[in-house]
Every structure is written in C-alpha cells, then in structure tokens.
Design a protein around this motif. Structure first.
Motif, PDB file in Angstrom:
ATOM      1  N   LEU A 309       0.837  -1.211   0.000  1.00 28.70           N
ATOM      2  CA  LEU A 309       0.000   0.000   0.000  1.00 28.70           C
ATOM      3  C   LEU A 309       0.867   1.254   0.000  1.00 28.70           C
ATOM      4  O   LEU A 309       0.585   2.231  -0.698  1.00 28.70           O
ATOM      5  CB  LEU A 309      -0.935   0.005   1.214  1.00 28.70           C
ATOM      6  N   LYS A 310       1.942   1.204   0.768  1.00 29.20           N
ATOM      7  CA  LYS A 310       2.824   2.385   0.824  1.00 29.20           C
ATOM      8  C   LYS A 310       3.536   2.591  -0.510  1.00 29.20           C
ATOM      9  O   LYS A 310       3.747   3.736  -0.933  1.00 29.20           O
ATOM     10  CB  LYS A 310       3.834   2.226   1.961  1.00 29.20           C
ATOM     11  N   LEU A 312       2.254   1.940  -3.268  1.00 32.42           N
ATOM     12  CA  LEU A 312       1.240   2.467  -4.192  1.00 32.42           C
ATOM     13  C   LEU A 312       0.931   3.940  -3.942  1.00 32.42           C
ATOM     14  O   LEU A 312       0.218   4.565  -4.707  1.00 32.42           O
ATOM     15  CB  LEU A 312      -0.059   1.665  -4.052  1.00 32.42           C
ATOM     16  N   GLY A 313       1.441   4.464  -2.830  1.00 29.59           N
ATOM     17  CA  GLY A 313       1.215   5.882  -2.551  1.00 29.59           C
ATOM     18  C   GLY A 313       0.315   6.138  -1.360  1.00 29.59           C
ATOM     19  O   GLY A 313      -0.147   7.263  -1.164  1.00 29.59           O
ATOM     20  N   TRP A 314       0.053   5.095  -0.581  1.00 36.30           N
ATOM     21  CA  TRP A 314      -0.737   5.317   0.633  1.00 36.30           C
ATOM     22  C   TRP A 314       0.165   5.987   1.671  1.00 36.30           C
ATOM     23  O   TRP A 314       1.303   5.567   1.868  1.00 36.30           O
ATOM     24  CB  TRP A 314      -1.262   3.993   1.178  1.00 36.30           C
ATOM     25  N   SER A 315      -0.374   6.988   2.320  1.00 33.21           N
ATOM     26  CA  SER A 315       0.419   7.704   3.322  1.00 33.21           C
ATOM     27  C   SER A 315       0.338   6.978   4.666  1.00 33.21           C
ATOM     28  O   SER A 315      -0.501   6.078   4.852  1.00 33.21           O
ATOM     29  CB  SER A 315      -0.101   9.127   3.488  1.00 33.21           C
ATOM     30  N   ASP A 318      -3.090   7.210   5.970  1.00 32.07           N
ATOM     31  CA  ASP A 318      -4.060   6.300   5.331  1.00 32.07           C
ATOM     32  C   ASP A 318      -3.994   4.920   5.984  1.00 32.07           C
ATOM     33  O   ASP A 318      -5.026   4.307   6.273  1.00 32.07           O
ATOM     34  CB  ASP A 318      -3.754   6.152   3.828  1.00 32.07           C
TER      35      ASP A 318
ATOM     36  N   VAL B  86       5.703  10.309  -0.463  1.00 32.09           N
ATOM     37  CA  VAL B  86       4.435   9.574  -0.635  1.00 32.09           C
ATOM     38  C   VAL B  86       3.710  10.111  -1.872  1.00 32.09           C
ATOM     39  O   VAL B  86       3.231   9.343  -2.719  1.00 32.09           O
ATOM     40  CB  VAL B  86       3.540   9.717   0.631  1.00 32.09           C
ATOM     41  N   ARG B  89       5.398   8.995  -5.061  1.00 30.48           N
ATOM     42  CA  ARG B  89       5.088   7.593  -5.385  1.00 30.48           C
ATOM     43  C   ARG B  89       3.674   7.477  -5.926  1.00 30.48           C
ATOM     44  O   ARG B  89       3.401   6.715  -6.842  1.00 30.48           O
ATOM     45  CB  ARG B  89       5.209   6.716  -4.124  1.00 30.48           C
ATOM     46  N   ARG B  90       2.774   8.250  -5.306  1.00 31.71           N
ATOM     47  CA  ARG B  90       1.366   8.171  -5.685  1.00 31.71           C
ATOM     48  C   ARG B  90       1.141   8.681  -7.109  1.00 31.71           C
ATOM     49  O   ARG B  90       0.310   8.171  -7.837  1.00 31.71           O
ATOM     50  CB  ARG B  90       0.550   9.002  -4.686  1.00 31.71           C
ATOM     51  N   LYS B 166      -2.391   5.113 -12.898  1.00 29.66           N
ATOM     52  CA  LYS B 166      -2.260   6.525 -12.473  1.00 29.66           C
ATOM     53  C   LYS B 166      -1.451   7.355 -13.461  1.00 29.66           C
ATOM     54  O   LYS B 166      -1.051   8.487 -13.134  1.00 29.66           O
ATOM     55  CB  LYS B 166      -1.658   6.585 -11.073  1.00 29.66           C
TER      56      LYS B 166
END
Lengths: 403, 235
Positions: A309-310, A312-315, A318, B86, B89-90, B166
């Motif tokens: 998840l991290k 993938l961009g989860w903070s 989150d 973050v 990455r997102r 994305k």
C-alpha cells in the motif's frame, strides 16, 4: 476505499474478528448485567430499609398510672398514659422540612385491651403502624366499613378471635375483618391489640372523655415518615424539629420511638455498587488488552501488504486510518452485541425465575447502555492505536521484504 | 518542466549500506552513477544479490540512500520529506514486483483502484478508466475475481494495470517475469513494452536474465553494487 479495505480485512480474519467482537461483547454485557444487578438490588434494599428505618412516632409520656379517677382507661402508648393534643398538629409536622408524611394516631386503653385508631392507607400509617402487606388473614379493604376492626395475630390467638367474628369491646360491637401481624415488621406503633379507623377510636375516647379531659379530635401519637435521603445528622435535625412542634402544640416535651438503622445500612449499598464497577472495569481492561494483542497480530501478519500500500502511494495516515477503523468496527460491533445481550439477559433473568427476590426488577439504565457503547468505541480506538501507529511507521522497502 | 536533454532520473555516486547488529554491514550499492531519459526503456541486468532491487527501491523512493543522491525530474529525493515522497510515489511512479504483490482481499478491479487513493478523478471516470485498462490487458472478465482465482500471467497483468492506472512518468519493474514460465513471461513482457510505447512511459526493468536486455533501448549490467561491463557481469 479505506473503509472497504478495513471491512475486507475483518472478514478475512473471521475467527479472530469474531473472538474480538465476542471479547468486547462479553465485557460490555458483563458490565451491564453486574451493575444493573447491583443497582436493582440496591433499590430493593433501599425500599426495605426505608420501611424499617426512616420513620418514627412522637408522643408525650405522662404517667405509668392512670390519670383518670378510677379504672384503667385512657390514651395509652408504650406502657404510659399520655396527654392528648389536637390533631391539627399533624399538619404542622407535615409542613416541616424533611418530613415526607405525617399522620394522626390515637392509642387508647381500656382495662387490658389497647385499640389503635389511624387513617389507614397513608404512608406514615403504613410505615409506623399497619399496612395491607401485614395481613395474615381476612380482607384489609373492609376496614373502611363501619365498626370494623383488624386484630393483632397474638391477641386473636389468645382470645380465639377469627375473621368475621363479632366482638364486644369498648362498649360497642365490632366485626373482625382481618388479622394482622405488625410486630413482625418492626412497626414502632404496631403494638396494639385492635386497629380501627381514627374517628371510631376518637368516639370511644370521647365516650370515656370525662374521666381524663379528652377533647373531640384529640390524638396522642403523631406518626412521622421522613425523607429517605440524608445522613443521620439530618434525620436528627428533623426529629428535633418535630419534637419542638409537638412541645409547642402539646405544651409538654415529647418523646420519640423509631428506628434509624437504615442510615448505617445504606452506607453499605455504595460498597456493593462500587464493587460491581471495579470488577467490570477490570474485566474491560483485560478485554482491551486482548483486543490490542489480537490487532497487533493482525497487523504483523500483513506487514508486506502494508508495504505494498505504501509503495502504491498510501500515506502513513491512510494506513493508520485503516487499522484504526478495523479496530473501531470490531469494538463498536462488540459493544452493540454486548449491550443487546446484556439487555436481553437482564430482561430474561427475572422472567425465568432465576432470582429469589420477587421484588427485583432488573431495569437497565440508559446511562449503562450509553457507557457500554462508548466504552467499546474507546476500547476499539485504544486497542487499534498502537498497532496502527506501528504499521504506519513501517518502511515500505523493509515491509515488502517480509513474507 | 520536461526537457529532452534533462534526464528524468539521475543518480550520483549512489551508495546503500545495510548495517546489521553483531554482523558485518552489507554494501548493496557502491557509487552508482546513471541517467535515464524520458521515454527510455532501461534494463538493469545482474545476478541475485547484485543490487538491482536496491537500486530500484532507491529510485522508487521506497528507501533512502546511505550517501549520494537520486534526482527525479530534477528534484533531489533525499531533500524531500516523507509526505512529499508519498505524493511522488502516488503520482509519478508505478511498481511491478516479481511476486506481483496483489492484495488478496481485494478483487482485480479493487486492486487496480487501490493505486488511485486520493485521486481527484470522479468515481465514474475512475471506473471507466480502470475497465478500459483491464480490457486492454484482456482482464475485463476477471474484474470481480480475487487474485488467487487467477493464473500467474493474469496476476502479473493486474499488477501492470495497477502500475499504469495513475499515468505515471516512470515504471519500475523488478523481475516482472521471474515467476513465470518462458512463454508466459515473454507474452507479459511484450504486453508491458507495448503499453510503454503506447503510453510513452519511462520503463526500468531489473532482471537476472539476458532476454530482457535485447528488448530494452539500453542495458546496464550490475555486479556487487557497481555498474560493470556485460562481460564483467558474466553474461
């Protein structure tokens, strides 16, 4: 997305989730049942204590020997002939602060028989003299008919009287409508042989009035019921105020007969209630510990997934939210199940006859329901907080290396 | 702003050392200097333990270097806060892992959707975009299935969809065909390269096999944490 993931994770670990919900439910149900039991028993106990300890009678003792010119006849209470006073004093006593009820009583003796005249059905009469619950035999409601009496059970046994018998006493005929046993219930004025309505006894006293200066509407005893709240010093204050009123209207110093044991006994009640709270709180503490351990395990098992998840961009927040939400859902669900179970059990216990006390009504207070729900929400948050923060602090690359 | 002369990624004297309690430290990367330009397909070839994954992790902001620097679109990554990393990455980076790393509790659709957390896209637009991409990868009929119900090749396609959804500037693929048989691996790689060309994305693939580098626009060979020649790397 976060809420959906949280629900999926709960569903994924069904057994652990059920165990957590069960733990919360057990704790909350236990809290509700044990505290409700304590509160309900206290209510019953207080009711019983009120009946024995928050009332007294006031009279003016005069002489052990009859003040009349011949024979043994006159107003009489507690082995003493007493002067009488107008019953308007009852209203004065009733108006005093701390007095819940006051009622007139005329206790009259002729030869060896004592008759007690009261206003049946008043609170002060029931707590100090006689009430329908003390009926051994007969029909209490018939006491309101003319020339009817209740007979003390000992007197009835000695004289062979029974219900519906007619007895000639005090120069008139009476019909026995009931046999009562007030002495069994520790009533301060429950010491007469016969109980009748006050006007009847006043008529009897008036008939013999010339012998000892009785005036119409006179009484010799004031029955008092005081507030069940307050400590012994407040009760003492009320007693003193009543004595002053009687002295003012009666012209002589009065005396009190009664019981105050409820004050001491009532101090025991909070102890049982506190005990219930302490036991429940201890159990709830262990429930939170169990949930904390369970949530820790759930987070440890999916360290790698948190890393994904991290990546993938989860903070951090989150991830924290998801873990916290899982714990919160478990806690709240457990709370709802616990409150419902506790409520049902509290309802069913008396229905199934599992309590010996017939007067016990297990009423769950809304405060307890609210507390149960709030506790489970708080417990869920607390149990989830540490694992959530730990999960958030995981480094993505490190987490991804876990299996 | 993108400039063809400016590299998308640049590393300078990049070092990564893993310190261990009561044991000798491990130097995973030792002075890596490289530039990757926008739209390039770079293959990083090396044997297991050569430092490929560590290099991808450092470029992908999954960990921080011991010394040296990584620049992405001119920004020095070590100067960025955790929250800025973050967001990077997102928005900019898509990962494809050797073991796919799909989330087992989520369906194919939801796995892809999970990469769009905090996306400003409307729900309808998001749904349409995911379904289109799944259709491109021949996964549209699998959208409600869970990862364990899929074949290995299908699982990796889901991971590719998740990385691409994305519209990242960069895809980092670590041994993307390592778990597959040669035929499925080749088909998956071809699909990835096709999409990379179509979407004009920069692709870096780390692999221990030499088959990838024939497809790549450029190949770097890595051994003991250093860039070496093909022959020095043992290929």
């Amino acid at each position: 997305m976060i809420a959906r993931n949280a629900l999926r994770e709960i569903n994924r670990r069904k057994l652990r989730s059920i165990a957590s919900i069960f733990g919360y439910a057990l704790g909350v149900a236990f809290l509700i049942i044990i505290v409700t039991f304590a509160q309900s028993y206290n209510l019953v106990a207080e009711g019983a204590l009120n009946r024995i300890g928050t009332h007294f009678v006031v009279y003016i003792p005069a002489s052990k020997t009859c003040p009349c010119q011949f024979g043994e006849v006159g107003p009489y209470f507690k082995d003493t002939y007493t002067p009488t006073f107008n019953l308007s004093i009852v209203e004065e006593v009733k108006a005093l602060q701390g007095v819940t009820d006051a009622s007139p009583c005329l206790m009259f003796r002729l030869d060896d028989i004592t008759i007690c005249g009261v206003n049946f059905g008043t609170l002060a009469t029931e707590t100090n003299v006689v009430s329908s619950s003390m009926l051994v035999k007969g029909n209490f409601s018939k006491i309101y008919d003319s020339d009817t009496i209740l007979v003390d059970s000992v007197f009835a046994k000695v004289t062979g009287l029974d219900v519906d018998d007619t007895v000639y006493a005090f120069n008139r005929n009476f019909t026995v409508v009931g046999i009562v046993n007030p002495s069994l219930y520790s009533r301060p004025a429950g010491i007469a042989d016969i109980y009748a309505r006050l006007p009847i006894v006043q008529e009897i006293a008036e008939f013999y009035g010339d012998l000892y200066n009785f005036r119409v509407e006179d009484i010799n005893v004031v029955l008092v019921e005081i507030s069940s709240e307050g400590d012994s010093s407040q009760i003492n204050d009320v007693e003193q105020a009543v004595l002053r009123a009687v002295e003012f209207y009666g012209g002589q110093a009065g005396s009190i007969v009664g019981y105050q044991c409820s004050v001491a006994a009532r101090k025991i009640i909070p102890i049982t209630q506190e005990g219930a709270w302490i036991i429940s709180t201890a159990l709830l503490f262990f429930v939170i510990l169990f949930a904390l351990k369970s949530q820790f395990a759930a987070v440890s098992e999916r360290t790698k997934e948190i890393g994904i998840l991290k990546a993938l961009g989860w903070s951090d927040s989150d991830v924290t939210k998801q873990v916290l939400l899982e714990s919160l859902i478990l806690g709240t669900s457990g709370g709802i199940v616990g409150v419902t179970s506790g409520y049902l059990i509290a309802f069913l216990i008396p229905q199934l006859g599992l309590v010996s006390n017939q007067n016990l009504v297990l009423a769950v207070s809304p405060f307890l329901v609210l507390l149960g729900i709030l506790f489970s929400i708080f417990g869920g948050t607390l149990a989830g907080m540490v694992p959530a923060l730990r999960a958030a602090r995981l480094l993505p690359a490190e987490a991804l290396k876990r299996f | 702003m993108k400039n063809k002369n400016n590299p998308l990624i640049e590393t300078k004297d990049l070092q990564k050392v893993y310190f261990r309690k009561n044991a000798a430290s491990i130097k995973a990367l030792d002075g890596i200097n490289l530039k990757v330009f926008d739209g390039e397909f770079l293959a990083i070839i090396g044997r297991s333990g050569s430092g490929k994954t560590t290099l991808l992790n450092l470029i992908g902001t999954l960990e921080r270097p011991t010394s040296g620097e990584v620049k992405l679109e001119g920004k020095i990554l070590s100067n960025l806060s955790n929250q800025e990393l973050v967001i990077l990455r997102r928005e900019k980076i898509g990962f494809i892992f050797q073991t796919f790393n799909l989330l087992p509790t989520l369906t194919v659709f939801e796995n892809v959707e999970s990469a769009l957390i905090h996306s400003r896209m409307s729900k309808d637009r998001m749904q349409s975009k995911i379904l289109t991409l799944l259709d491109t990868l021949a996964l549209s009929e699998m959208s409600n299935r869970f990862p364990l119900e899929l074949s290995v090749g299908q699982q990796q396609k889901v991971a590719i969809a998740r990385a691409l959804i994305k519209d990242p500037a960069l895809i980092l693929a670590d041994e993307p065909t390592g778990e597959m048989d040669p035929i499925t691996g080749r088909e998956t790689l071809e699909k990835l390269i096709e999409l990379k060309r179509k979407l004009k994305i920069t692709l870096i693939v780390a692999s221990h096999g030499s088959s990838v580098h024939s497809e790549a626009s450029r190949a770097l060979f890595i051994k003991n944490g250093k860039i070496v020649s093909k022959s020095d790397a043992g290929y």
